[in-house]
Motif scaffolding. Structure first.
Motif, PDB file in Angstrom:
ATOM      1  N   SER A 163      27.004  -2.892  24.125  1.00 53.78           N
ATOM      2  CA  SER A 163      28.259  -3.465  24.622  1.00 53.78           C
ATOM      3  C   SER A 163      28.044  -4.740  25.428  1.00 53.78           C
ATOM      4  N   LYS A 164      26.832  -4.972  25.905  1.00 56.93           N
ATOM      5  CA  LYS A 164      26.529  -6.159  26.712  1.00 56.93           C
ATOM      6  C   LYS A 164      25.904  -7.287  25.895  1.00 56.93           C
ATOM      7  N   LEU A 165      25.756  -7.069  24.588  1.00 54.87           N
ATOM      8  CA  LEU A 165      25.154  -8.097  23.743  1.00 54.87           C
ATOM      9  C   LEU A 165      26.084  -9.294  23.577  1.00 54.87           C
ATOM     10  N   PRO A 166      25.534 -10.504  23.451  1.00 53.24           N
ATOM     11  CA  PRO A 166      26.359 -11.670  23.111  1.00 53.24           C
ATOM     12  C   PRO A 166      26.534 -11.773  21.597  1.00 53.24           C
ATOM     13  N   PHE A 167      27.772 -11.991  21.158  1.00 53.72           N
ATOM     14  CA  PHE A 167      28.068 -12.155  19.733  1.00 53.72           C
ATOM     15  C   PHE A 167      28.613 -13.561  19.546  1.00 53.72           C
ATOM     16  N   LEU A 183      26.448  -3.710  13.529  1.00 57.44           N
ATOM     17  CA  LEU A 183      26.886  -4.352  14.768  1.00 57.44           C
ATOM     18  C   LEU A 183      25.750  -5.154  15.390  1.00 57.44           C
ATOM     19  N   LEU A 184      24.551  -4.595  15.421  1.00 57.88           N
ATOM     20  CA  LEU A 184      23.398  -5.309  15.965  1.00 57.88           C
ATOM     21  C   LEU A 184      23.047  -6.529  15.121  1.00 57.88           C
ATOM     22  N   PHE A 193      14.666  -4.295  21.192  1.00 55.92           N
ATOM     23  CA  PHE A 193      14.614  -3.215  22.179  1.00 55.92           C
ATOM     24  C   PHE A 193      15.734  -2.204  21.947  1.00 55.92           C
ATOM     25  N   ILE A 194      16.922  -2.687  21.626  1.00 59.06           N
ATOM     26  CA  ILE A 194      18.044  -1.776  21.379  1.00 59.06           C
ATOM     27  C   ILE A 194      17.805  -0.981  20.108  1.00 59.06           C
ATOM     28  N   GLN A 262      17.227  -1.331  10.391  1.00 58.89           N
ATOM     29  CA  GLN A 262      18.251  -1.065   9.382  1.00 58.89           C
ATOM     30  C   GLN A 262      18.847  -2.342   8.798  1.00 58.89           C
ATOM     31  N   LYS A 263      18.413  -3.496   9.225  1.00 58.62           N
ATOM     32  CA  LYS A 263      19.071  -4.733   8.816  1.00 58.62           C
ATOM     33  C   LYS A 263      18.907  -5.025   7.331  1.00 58.62           C
ATOM     34  N   GLU A 264      17.810  -4.577   6.738  1.00 58.64           N
ATOM     35  CA  GLU A 264      17.556  -4.875   5.330  1.00 58.64           C
ATOM     36  C   GLU A 264      18.234  -3.895   4.389  1.00 58.64           C
TER      37      GLU A 264
END
Length: 326
Positions: A163-167, A183-184, A193-194, A262-264
């Motif tokens: 929730s604190k990540l910059p998008f 989302l990440l 790290f997340i 999981q990005k790939e």
């Protein structure tokens, strides 16, 4: 960069790459599935609470599992139905984070609860003489409370970090709900790290699956040692329903989430995620009730009573019509 991050107030859930006509067809399929899921689990809760013959540890866990299935599928299905019906695929930032948290929170609780149920099956088959002592009311309540508290805490910290990540780039999530991986992928900073925290959180589910497998390995070994064929069949029937759910839910979840990155592989996770969030809660009432003789007897009683009411009301209606004609 900072000015861009403050403007991100909502996300767009891309969902499946299908036409508008197929979306409406999918809505027609998903709506009754969701309603049957709710009604089926509510029915299980009703018969367990209203019949004293179900006041046993197994049905205590099953009642909690039905409550959990209602909550779990309600985290995803209403939003998907709204998106399909209206075509509006937007979701607020707060709504996205909330959906992400409750999806993983309730999913973790469900696996811990299934592990508790496997321990109950282990106790009833491997230690039948000490079963009432092993699975005392305090132990059952403690296992359920542990499942909820552990699920609540295990996904809290990763969700706070997310929730604190910059998008600062695209706000399009390549999924039908706010999953952590897609989302990440939108964050404009390093999320290693997340992702590690998410992976460690998923190890709770992996440990639950391993413990469940160990319980059933011991249980099956005990069943195979039963001399009579009828005794073996009865023991296997005691575990069959729960084991089916474990295999289905555990296999799907392990495929989706127990991976370091999981990005790939985001696209191939959509169908298993739909099975996990919609189909499994839909199947649970049928798997647990159709193989249970006691539940089948109660279903017959309910159907007979319902049919008698319909016949009586029909006769009353016919008598009123005939009196008006005279």
């Amino acid at each position: 960069m900072k000015n861009q991050t403050t403007t991100v107030t909502e996300f767009i859930l891309l969902g499946f790459p299908i036409s508008r006509e197929v979306e409406l067809l999918f809505f027609v399929f998903l709506l009754p599935t969701y309603m049957i899921t709710l009604l089926g689990n509510i029915f299980i809760i009703y018969i367990i609470v209203s019949h004293s013959c179900f006041y046993t540890p197994m049905y205590f866990f099953l009642c909690n599992l039905s409550i959990l299935d209602i909550l779990f599928t309600s985290v995803i299905s209403p939003g998907v139905l709204d998106n399909l019906a209206t075509g509006d695929k937007t979701i607020s930032f707060a709504g996205c984070i909330t959906q992400c948290y409750f999806y993983f929170f309730l999913g973790t609780v469900e696996f811990l609860l299934l592990t508790s149920m496997s321990y109950d099956r282990y106790a009833v088959i491997c230690n039948p003489l000490r079963y009432s002592t092993i699975m005392s009311p305090s132990v059952c309540i403690g296992l359920v409370l542990f499942s909820w508290v552990d699920g609540f805490l295990s996904v809290l910290y990763p969700t706070i970090l997310t929730s604190k990540l910059p998008f600062c780039g695209s706000n399009i999530i390549s999924h039908f709900f706010c999953d952590s991986g897609p989302l990440l992928a939108l964050a404009c900073t390093d999320t290693a790290f997340i992702e590690l925290m998410d992976f460690l959180s998923s190890l709770v589910i992996l440990c639950a699956i391993i413990l469940t497998g160990y319980s059933y390995a011991c249980t099956i070994m005990t069943i195979l040692g039963i001399p009579s064929a009828s005794g073996k069949n009865k023991a296997f029937n005691t575990c069959a329903s729960h084991l089916n759910i474990i295999v289905i839910a555990g296999g799907i979840t392990a495929f989706i989430y127990v991976t370091p990155s999981q990005k790939e592989t985001l696209e191939i996770h959509k169908i298993p995620s739909m099975l996990s969030s919609v189909v499994v809660p839909f199947l649970n009432p049928f798997i647990y009730t159709l193989r249970n003789d006691t539940v089948q007897g109660i279903l017959k009683e309910v159907w007979v009573g319902f049919r008698e009411v319909l016949v009586r009301r029909g006769r009353e209606l016919l008598s009123r019509v005939s009196k008006k004609d005279h």
